[in-house]
Scaffold this motif. Sequence first.
Motif, mmCIF file in Angstrom:
data_model
loop_
_atom_site.group_PDB
_atom_site.id
_atom_site.type_symbol
_atom_site.label_atom_id
_atom_site.label_comp_id
_atom_site.label_asym_id
_atom_site.label_seq_id
_atom_site.Cartn_x
_atom_site.Cartn_y
_atom_site.Cartn_z
ATOM 1 N N GLU A 129 0.746 -1.080 0.090
ATOM 2 C CA GLU A 129 0.102 0.027 -0.090
ATOM 3 C C GLU A 129 0.914 1.237 -0.091
ATOM 4 O O GLU A 129 0.480 2.238 -0.658
ATOM 5 C CB GLU A 129 -1.060 -0.068 1.196
ATOM 6 C CG GLU A 129 -1.965 1.088 1.152
ATOM 7 C CD GLU A 129 -2.905 1.124 0.046
ATOM 8 O OE1 GLU A 129 -3.182 2.353 -0.583
ATOM 9 O OE2 GLU A 129 -3.122 0.228 -0.709
ATOM 10 N N ILE A 130 1.952 1.146 0.671
ATOM 11 C CA ILE A 130 2.868 2.214 0.943
ATOM 12 C C ILE A 130 3.299 2.565 -0.503
ATOM 13 O O ILE A 130 3.733 3.804 -0.973
ATOM 14 C CB ILE A 130 3.900 2.186 2.015
ATOM 15 C CG1 ILE A 130 3.252 2.094 3.189
ATOM 16 C CG2 ILE A 130 5.100 3.279 1.910
ATOM 17 C CD1 ILE A 130 4.337 1.802 4.295
ATOM 18 N N VAL A 131 3.844 1.556 -1.321
ATOM 19 C CA VAL A 131 4.473 1.610 -2.588
ATOM 20 C C VAL A 131 3.567 2.259 -3.492
ATOM 21 O O VAL A 131 3.536 3.036 -4.281
ATOM 22 C CB VAL A 131 5.300 0.357 -2.971
ATOM 23 C CG1 VAL A 131 5.451 0.316 -4.475
ATOM 24 C CG2 VAL A 131 6.286 -0.125 -2.008
ATOM 25 N N ARG A 132 2.011 1.604 -3.434
ATOM 26 C CA ARG A 132 1.156 2.161 -4.322
ATOM 27 C C ARG A 132 0.858 3.631 -4.286
ATOM 28 O O ARG A 132 0.806 4.627 -5.165
ATOM 29 C CB ARG A 132 -0.158 1.522 -4.093
ATOM 30 C CG ARG A 132 -0.344 0.293 -5.125
ATOM 31 C CD ARG A 132 -1.774 -0.360 -5.187
ATOM 32 N NE ARG A 132 -1.715 -1.767 -4.596
ATOM 33 C CZ ARG A 132 -1.647 -2.321 -3.629
ATOM 34 N NH1 ARG A 132 -2.106 -1.474 -2.519
ATOM 35 N NH2 ARG A 132 -1.543 -3.744 -3.498
ATOM 36 N N GLU A 133 0.916 4.153 -3.007
ATOM 37 C CA GLU A 133 0.733 5.471 -2.710
ATOM 38 C C GLU A 133 1.804 6.442 -3.520
ATOM 39 O O GLU A 133 1.777 7.210 -3.670
ATOM 40 C CB GLU A 133 0.625 5.749 -1.286
ATOM 41 C CG GLU A 133 -0.876 5.398 -0.523
ATOM 42 C CD GLU A 133 -1.061 5.321 0.893
ATOM 43 O OE1 GLU A 133 0.176 5.846 1.416
ATOM 44 O OE2 GLU A 133 -1.950 4.919 1.419
ATOM 45 N N ALA A 134 3.012 5.726 -3.109
ATOM 46 C CA ALA A 134 4.298 6.756 -3.712
ATOM 47 C C ALA A 134 3.983 6.717 -4.940
ATOM 48 O O ALA A 134 4.493 7.802 -5.686
ATOM 49 C CB ALA A 134 5.377 5.647 -2.902
ATOM 50 N N LEU A 135 3.766 5.590 -5.774
ATOM 51 C CA LEU A 135 3.815 5.654 -7.245
ATOM 52 C C LEU A 135 2.724 6.581 -7.645
ATOM 53 O O LEU A 135 2.803 7.093 -8.701
ATOM 54 C CB LEU A 135 3.234 4.055 -7.421
ATOM 55 C CG LEU A 135 3.490 3.675 -8.861
ATOM 56 C CD1 LEU A 135 4.784 3.742 -9.326
ATOM 57 C CD2 LEU A 135 2.930 2.254 -9.089
#
Length: 185
Positions: A124-130
């Motif tokens: 989820e953190i990676v998706r948000e950063a993306l």
Amino acid sequence: MSLSNQSEAELLQSMQSGDLSALGVLYDRYGEAVYRLALRILGESTEAEDLTQEIFLAFLRDDKYDSNRGSIIVFLLTMTRSRAINRLHQKRSQERLLQRCQRSTPDSTQNNLMDKVSLGEIAEIVREALQELPVNQQEVLKMAYYDGLSQSEITKKLNIPLGTVKTRSRQGLLKLRKLLKDLVD
């Protein structure tokens, strides 16, 4: 005159005019040689049998044989050698990929509920950063990492130069690294 007594040229002519029994005669003549070569290169009888069948079907479908360049047996054996080597390369590539995947996948004993929750949070953190990246960089990274496309496949799909795909990918990864600095460290 029976097909089994015909010359290579006559059998080829018969085969090209739709007589599949001519292919059977060629198989009877050269099938064992093709199989033995495939077996010697591949080392597995089932693989060699599959390749032998593939060679004769390709010979039937493709019109690449040129009698001025040699006999049918030479053509078939050359094709067999080439395809057998290709199969070995593919098999080795698949094995290396499987080994990399197995090394990067946590052991099933470590796969408890907390690990799953943690991985979900990280995803989820990676998706948000993306989502914070420019759209063109997001698009390239999503196609590469979520869809599993190579850079050349992305180039074709987006109809942009390979250099552009590489630049967008590199810039996007650098920005992601900065955004996920705490996660990476």
